[in-house]
Motif scaffolding. Structure first.
Motif, PDB file in Angstrom:
ATOM      1  N   TRP A   1      22.346  42.420  92.588  1.00 10.03           N
ATOM      2  CA  TRP A   1      22.564  41.001  92.286  1.00 10.03           C
ATOM      3  C   TRP A   1      21.957  40.045  93.321  1.00 10.03           C
ATOM      4  N   GLN A   2      21.051  40.507  94.169  1.00 11.33           N
ATOM      5  CA  GLN A   2      20.426  39.603  95.127  1.00 11.33           C
ATOM      6  C   GLN A   2      19.211  38.930  94.489  1.00 11.33           C
ATOM      7  N   HIS A   3      19.094  37.620  94.670  1.00 12.69           N
ATOM      8  CA  HIS A   3      18.023  36.844  94.053  1.00 12.69           C
ATOM      9  C   HIS A   3      16.656  37.336  94.515  1.00 12.69           C
ATOM     10  N   VAL A   4      15.667  37.252  93.619  1.00 13.76           N
ATOM     11  CA  VAL A   4      14.342  37.802  93.918  1.00 13.76           C
ATOM     12  C   VAL A   4      13.565  37.003  94.956  1.00 13.76           C
ATOM     13  N   GLU A   5      14.102  35.884  95.437  1.00 20.93           N
ATOM     14  CA  GLU A   5      13.447  35.171  96.534  1.00 20.93           C
ATOM     15  C   GLU A   5      13.663  35.889  97.866  1.00 20.93           C
ATOM     16  N   LYS A   6      14.674  36.742  97.950  1.00 19.56           N
ATOM     17  CA  LYS A   6      15.001  37.417  99.196  1.00 19.56           C
ATOM     18  C   LYS A   6      14.089  38.620  99.430  1.00 19.56           C
ATOM     19  N   PHE A   7      14.027  39.078 100.688  1.00 22.62           N
ATOM     20  CA  PHE A   7      12.983  39.996 101.111  1.00 22.62           C
ATOM     21  C   PHE A   7      12.933  41.298 100.303  1.00 22.62           C
TER      22      PHE A   7
ATOM     23  N   ALA B   1      30.244  34.043  92.973  1.00 16.88           N
ATOM     24  CA  ALA B   1      29.258  34.435  91.961  1.00 16.88           C
ATOM     25  C   ALA B   1      27.883  34.609  92.581  1.00 16.88           C
ATOM     26  N   GLY B   2      27.791  34.444  93.893  1.00 13.72           N
ATOM     27  CA  GLY B   2      26.554  34.722  94.602  1.00 13.72           C
ATOM     28  C   GLY B   2      26.430  36.199  94.919  1.00 13.72           C
ATOM     29  N   PHE B   3      25.333  36.562  95.535  1.00 13.38           N
ATOM     30  CA  PHE B   3      25.033  37.972  95.798  1.00 13.38           C
ATOM     31  C   PHE B   3      26.143  38.682  96.573  1.00 13.38           C
ATOM     32  N   ILE B   4      26.421  38.244  97.786  1.00 13.33           N
ATOM     33  CA  ILE B   4      27.398  38.961  98.615  1.00 13.33           C
ATOM     34  C   ILE B   4      28.809  38.713  98.105  1.00 13.33           C
TER      35      ILE B   4
END
Length: 332
Positions: free
Chosen positions: A182-188, A10-13
């Motif tokens: 679906w990548q969290h907004v903390e990532k670059f 359920a994470g991004f990748i």
């Protein structure tokens, strides 16, 4: 590969991989995910209930992991704490999930003779000089520089030891930086995209010349599936799409796409131990398994990703303020 267990699915990748498996195979998929802040139930929405189910649990909990592995013939191990900044603030969750979690998966796979694929990162190799013509290969020595990359390096070594010592049927892949839905907004990339959408200036560490080798999450997914289907047991495959860009180049591309001036950028204090350059040589994967990325043009993949974030503001908006507050507290 009829019954597939995906940890961290359920994470991004991991979620992108589950979507890819459903689209390209007939496998039934069970997702094991702790549903930490970086995971999302919504990322699995729309998948067929008769083929995909979610189990909420900790990959380091043997009581949860063992019966799940026993009921599946194949395990793909994505579950990991993966944010470098967070590992500098508190390494403990990284040790538990990345090392103890991998050990727990390995022991269950050994007991039940499951086929295992372990998903890792190019950050285990440390970094390269900006003017170094070399790229990372499967033979590059490990030289991790953060608690995150050190725990991922340790997990890789555990997998290799279980292959050699116990005959575990396992493979490893080390992939370059991923981007996509679906990548969290903390990532670059999501952070910069959502900053620009909010009318703010993108904030870039140091001088912005740090180089990352970018790959779309769907291309990472197709590579993992190729390794599962055709990879040699005991082997490691590096996954990359020739997407080397400086952080400044990536941010300028985002600004261009969203109609802003390319130099409307704020440089902030650099991160401790910030690696200068990553670069993946994926020749082994391409030659042995015939894999090719769909998004060979980084700018096209980036544009596709930007438009996804434009269309999915209700998903990322609830996380944005807290993320920016955490960065602001560190002057970043």
């Amino acid at each position: 590969m009829q019954r597939l267990l995906v940890t961290g699915g359920a994470g991004f990748i991991g979620a992108n991989f589950v979507h890819h498996v459903v689209a390209h195979t007939d496998a039934e998929v069970t997702v094991l995910d702790k549903l930490t802040y970086a995971a999302s139930r919504e990322a699995l929405d729309g998948l067929p209930d008769h083929r995909v189910r979610l189990v909420v649990g900790d990959v380091a909990d043997e009581g949860v992991v063992d019966p799940l592995v026993a009921a599946h013939d194949t395990v793909v191990h994505f579950a990991a704490e993966s944010h470098n900044d967070n590992s500098l603030d508190d390494p403990a969750p990284f040790v538990r999930t990345n090392l103890v979690g991998t050990f727990t998966i390995l022991e269950a796979a050994r007991r039940h003779d499951a086929r295992l694929h372990h998903v890792s990162t190019d950050e285990v190799y440390g970094d390269l000089d900006l003017d170094d013509p070399k790229r990372f290969t499967e033979d590059t020595p490990y030289r991790p520089s953060s608690p995150y990359s050190a725990t991922k390096a340790g997990s890789d070594h555990l997998v290799r030891a279980w292959v050699r010592s116990f005959g575990l049927r396992a493979t490893i892949s080390n992939c370059s930086n991923n981007y996509g839905p679906w990548q969290h907004v903390e990532k670059f990339i999501p952070r910069q995209v959502t900053n620009v959408l909010d009318g703010a200036r993108p904030r870039v560490y140091g001088d912005g010349r740090n180089v990352r080798d970018w790959i779309h999450a769907d291309d990472h997914s197709s590579a993992v599936l190729a390794i599962l289907e055709r990879g040699r047991i005991g082997e490691t495959y590096l996954v990359g799409a020739d997407g080397e860009r400086t952080n400044l180049e990536v941010v300028r591309a985002i600004l261009r796409h969203l109609g802003r001036e390319e130099d409307d950028i704020e440089l902030v204090a650099d991160r401790a131990g910030h690696d200068r350059r990553y670069a993946i040589e994926s020749a082994k994967l391409r030659a042995e398994l015939g894999w090719r990325p769909r998004f060979e043009d980084f700018e096209a993949g980036l544009a596709d990703t930007i438009e996804w974030y434009v269309a999915h503001e209700p998903w990322w908006r609830p996380h944005k303020a807290a993320t920016e507050a955490a960065y602001a507290a560190k002057g970043q």
